[in-house]
Write a protein that holds these residues in place. Structure first.
Motif, PDB file in Angstrom:
ATOM      1  N   ALA A  55       0.895  -1.122   0.062  1.00  0.00           N
ATOM      2  CA  ALA A  55      -0.171   0.004   0.013  1.00  0.00           C
ATOM      3  C   ALA A  55       1.060   1.221  -0.035  1.00  0.00           C
ATOM      4  O   ALA A  55       2.170   1.287   0.639  1.00  0.00           O
ATOM      5  CB  ALA A  55      -0.924  -0.173   1.248  1.00  0.00           C
ATOM      6  N   PHE A  56       0.380   2.180  -0.664  1.00  0.00           N
ATOM      7  CA  PHE A  56       1.195   3.474  -0.628  1.00  0.00           C
ATOM      8  C   PHE A  56       0.411   4.770  -1.048  1.00  0.00           C
ATOM      9  O   PHE A  56      -0.704   4.680  -1.318  1.00  0.00           O
ATOM     10  CB  PHE A  56       2.112   3.331  -2.310  1.00  0.00           C
ATOM     11  CG  PHE A  56       1.607   3.274  -3.272  1.00  0.00           C
ATOM     12  CD1 PHE A  56       1.216   4.605  -3.928  1.00  0.00           C
ATOM     13  CD2 PHE A  56       1.265   2.074  -4.033  1.00  0.00           C
ATOM     14  CE1 PHE A  56       0.420   4.366  -5.279  1.00  0.00           C
ATOM     15  CE2 PHE A  56       0.404   2.203  -5.117  1.00  0.00           C
ATOM     16  CZ  PHE A  56       0.073   3.324  -5.897  1.00  0.00           C
ATOM     17  N   THR A  57       1.128   5.876  -0.405  1.00  0.00           N
ATOM     18  CA  THR A  57       0.428   6.912  -0.565  1.00  0.00           C
ATOM     19  C   THR A  57       1.619   8.247  -0.794  1.00  0.00           C
ATOM     20  O   THR A  57       2.863   8.149  -0.166  1.00  0.00           O
ATOM     21  CB  THR A  57      -0.639   7.407   0.677  1.00  0.00           C
ATOM     22  OG1 THR A  57      -0.900   8.629   0.365  1.00  0.00           O
ATOM     23  CG2 THR A  57       0.556   7.740   1.667  1.00  0.00           C
ATOM     24  N   ASN A  70       7.312  17.261  -1.120  1.00  0.00           N
ATOM     25  CA  ASN A  70       6.799  16.060  -1.595  1.00  0.00           C
ATOM     26  C   ASN A  70       7.220  14.994  -0.453  1.00  0.00           C
ATOM     27  O   ASN A  70       8.182  15.107   0.446  1.00  0.00           O
ATOM     28  CB  ASN A  70       7.651  15.474  -2.689  1.00  0.00           C
ATOM     29  CG  ASN A  70       7.875  16.674  -3.807  1.00  0.00           C
ATOM     30  OD1 ASN A  70       8.831  16.769  -4.016  1.00  0.00           O
ATOM     31  ND2 ASN A  70       6.899  17.062  -4.589  1.00  0.00           N
ATOM     32  N   ALA A  71       6.067  14.320  -0.178  1.00  0.00           N
ATOM     33  CA  ALA A  71       6.272  13.342   0.915  1.00  0.00           C
ATOM     34  C   ALA A  71       5.523  11.878   0.686  1.00  0.00           C
ATOM     35  O   ALA A  71       4.321  12.199   0.017  1.00  0.00           O
ATOM     36  CB  ALA A  71       5.718  13.660   2.385  1.00  0.00           C
ATOM     37  N   GLY A  72       6.085  10.769   0.734  1.00  0.00           N
ATOM     38  CA  GLY A  72       5.316   9.346   0.563  1.00  0.00           C
ATOM     39  C   GLY A  72       5.936   8.212   1.276  1.00  0.00           C
ATOM     40  O   GLY A  72       6.723   8.400   1.872  1.00  0.00           O
ATOM     41  N   VAL A  73       5.131   7.315   1.389  1.00  0.00           N
ATOM     42  CA  VAL A  73       5.432   5.988   1.955  1.00  0.00           C
ATOM     43  C   VAL A  73       4.813   4.828   1.533  1.00  0.00           C
ATOM     44  O   VAL A  73       3.656   5.079   0.879  1.00  0.00           O
ATOM     45  CB  VAL A  73       5.114   6.236   3.680  1.00  0.00           C
ATOM     46  CG1 VAL A  73       3.381   6.110   3.779  1.00  0.00           C
ATOM     47  CG2 VAL A  73       5.702   5.293   4.449  1.00  0.00           C
ATOM     48  N   TRP A 110       8.762 -11.159   4.589  1.00  0.00           N
ATOM     49  CA  TRP A 110       9.554  -9.963   5.006  1.00  0.00           C
ATOM     50  C   TRP A 110       8.548  -8.911   4.920  1.00  0.00           C
ATOM     51  O   TRP A 110       7.705  -8.862   3.948  1.00  0.00           O
ATOM     52  CB  TRP A 110      10.718  -9.732   4.161  1.00  0.00           C
ATOM     53  CG  TRP A 110      11.954 -10.835   4.231  1.00  0.00           C
ATOM     54  CD1 TRP A 110      12.945 -11.047   4.938  1.00  0.00           C
ATOM     55  CD2 TRP A 110      11.628 -11.859   3.341  1.00  0.00           C
ATOM     56  NE1 TRP A 110      13.592 -12.103   4.713  1.00  0.00           N
ATOM     57  CE2 TRP A 110      13.242 -12.644   3.745  1.00  0.00           C
ATOM     58  CE3 TRP A 110      11.107 -12.310   2.227  1.00  0.00           C
ATOM     59  CZ2 TRP A 110      13.172 -13.836   2.951  1.00  0.00           C
ATOM     60  CZ3 TRP A 110      11.340 -13.562   1.580  1.00  0.00           C
ATOM     61  CH2 TRP A 110      12.374 -14.163   1.771  1.00  0.00           C
ATOM     62  N   ASP A 111       8.648  -7.722   5.834  1.00  0.00           N
ATOM     63  CA  ASP A 111       7.771  -6.553   5.543  1.00  0.00           C
ATOM     64  C   ASP A 111       8.840  -5.298   5.665  1.00  0.00           C
ATOM     65  O   ASP A 111       9.680  -5.266   6.322  1.00  0.00           O
ATOM     66  CB  ASP A 111       6.863  -6.475   6.338  1.00  0.00           C
ATOM     67  CG  ASP A 111       7.091  -6.408   7.749  1.00  0.00           C
ATOM     68  OD1 ASP A 111       8.091  -7.128   8.203  1.00  0.00           O
ATOM     69  OD2 ASP A 111       6.467  -5.533   8.476  1.00  0.00           O
ATOM     70  N   LYS A 112       8.471  -4.178   4.949  1.00  0.00           N
ATOM     71  CA  LYS A 112       9.260  -3.059   5.094  1.00  0.00           C
ATOM     72  C   LYS A 112       8.323  -1.801   4.844  1.00  0.00           C
ATOM     73  O   LYS A 112       7.614  -1.722   3.899  1.00  0.00           O
ATOM     74  CB  LYS A 112      10.205  -2.981   3.881  1.00  0.00           C
ATOM     75  CG  LYS A 112      11.156  -2.035   3.891  1.00  0.00           C
ATOM     76  CD  LYS A 112      12.488  -1.843   5.249  1.00  0.00           C
ATOM     77  CE  LYS A 112      13.255  -0.611   5.157  1.00  0.00           C
ATOM     78  NZ  LYS A 112      14.042  -0.787   6.246  1.00  0.00           N
ATOM     79  N   TRP A 113       8.581  -0.701   5.528  1.00  0.00           N
ATOM     80  CA  TRP A 113       8.095   0.654   5.397  1.00  0.00           C
ATOM     81  C   TRP A 113       9.202   1.471   4.596  1.00  0.00           C
ATOM     82  O   TRP A 113      10.636   1.219   4.908  1.00  0.00           O
ATOM     83  CB  TRP A 113       7.907   1.481   6.619  1.00  0.00           C
ATOM     84  CG  TRP A 113       6.906   1.070   7.430  1.00  0.00           C
ATOM     85  CD1 TRP A 113       6.947  -0.076   8.472  1.00  0.00           C
ATOM     86  CD2 TRP A 113       5.483   1.302   7.152  1.00  0.00           C
ATOM     87  NE1 TRP A 113       5.623  -0.282   8.837  1.00  0.00           N
ATOM     88  CE2 TRP A 113       4.662   0.368   8.301  1.00  0.00           C
ATOM     89  CE3 TRP A 113       4.678   2.091   6.365  1.00  0.00           C
ATOM     90  CZ2 TRP A 113       3.162   0.799   8.198  1.00  0.00           C
ATOM     91  CZ3 TRP A 113       3.332   2.092   6.345  1.00  0.00           C
ATOM     92  CH2 TRP A 113       2.486   1.682   7.450  1.00  0.00           C
ATOM     93  N   SER A 114       9.110   2.126   3.391  1.00  0.00           N
ATOM     94  CA  SER A 114       9.796   2.922   2.450  1.00  0.00           C
ATOM     95  C   SER A 114       9.295   4.105   2.392  1.00  0.00           C
ATOM     96  O   SER A 114       8.433   4.408   1.651  1.00  0.00           O
ATOM     97  CB  SER A 114      10.007   1.946   1.135  1.00  0.00           C
ATOM     98  OG  SER A 114      10.339   0.767   1.019  1.00  0.00           O
ATOM     99  N   PRO A 115      10.043   5.103   2.933  1.00  0.00           N
ATOM    100  CA  PRO A 115       9.589   6.511   2.859  1.00  0.00           C
ATOM    101  C   PRO A 115      10.346   7.274   1.730  1.00  0.00           C
ATOM    102  O   PRO A 115      11.303   6.867   1.253  1.00  0.00           O
ATOM    103  CB  PRO A 115       9.988   7.006   4.482  1.00  0.00           C
ATOM    104  CG  PRO A 115      11.232   6.443   4.648  1.00  0.00           C
ATOM    105  CD  PRO A 115      11.182   4.771   4.196  1.00  0.00           C
TER     106      PRO A 115
END
Length: 222
Positions: A55-57, A70-73, A110-115
């Protein structure tokens, strides 16, 4: 995709599912290497599955007519399953020359937050500069092309992660007859995935993937 006041928003969901199988066949070699009958065939095979959700925004906030932030994750969850079959030997008619090998199975996720953050400044209609920082990752996995497929010889590797900083400009000149884009960037990798050659428990050699080291790549583009 839409806007709230001075903020443009883009959000979404991502799903990926795949499976594969590989079969490596070697003819007319092992009669010389292992004293098997003429025409002997050697095989190595594997089957694997991958399932990934994300999921992304992303938001672009126009603070002024010139300056935009600009900002996103992105959040990613991925699971991989592997079932390798070690080296087998057959006569040309398919008669087995060695016992049926074991078929170990491995599953890991595996899981990961990518900013990502950044800013861009529009000096004129024809000149814009920007700066950004972002993080990403390549998920881990298993290396299943092994001659001796046992639970002990089944090798896994962890995700590879990267953080990248970039500064650049985009411009047009001479009544839009010339376009000039330039950037400088640095990418810092941790747990970088690389292939190496190792000995296995049966005395043969295997090529496997490991988290070899950290690395930094820098460059410029014009």
């Amino acid at each position: 995709n839409g806007s709230i006041g001075d903020v443009n928003l883009t959000s979404g969901l991502y799903y990926w599912s795949s499976d594969y199988s590989t079969d490596s066949v070697t003819n007319d070699l092992f009669e010389w290497l292992a004293d098997f009958p003429d025409g002997s065939v050697g095989t190595i095979s594997q089957e694997g599955e991958t399932e990934s959700y994300a999921a992304f925004t992303s938001a672009d906030w126009a603070l002024t007519q010139q300056l935009t932030l600009n900002a996103g994750v992105r959040y990613t969850w991925e699971e991989k399953t592997l079932e390798p079959v070690g080296q087998q030997f057959f006569l040309p008619d398919g008669t087995p020359l060695t016992p049926d090998p074991s078929r170990p199975q491995a599953t890991e996720n595996w899981d990961k937050w990518s900013p990502r953050i950044g800013a861009q400044y529009q000096f004129t209609d024809d000149l814009m500069t920007y700066v950004s920082y972002s993080e990403g990752f390549k998920s881990g996995g298993f290396f299943g092309r092994i001659t001796l497929a046992t639970a002990d010889s089944l090798r896994s590797f962890n995700p590879e992660e990267v953080s990248t900083t970039e500064l650049g400009l985009k411009s047009t000149w001479w009544d839009q007859r010339l376009r000039v884009n330039a950037a400088i960037f640095t990418s810092d990798y941790s747990d970088k995935q690389e292939e190496i050659i190792v000995a296995d428990a049966g005395g043969n050699v295997d090529t496997v993937v490991v988290n070899a080291s950290d690395a930094t790549l820098s460059g410029a583009e014009l």
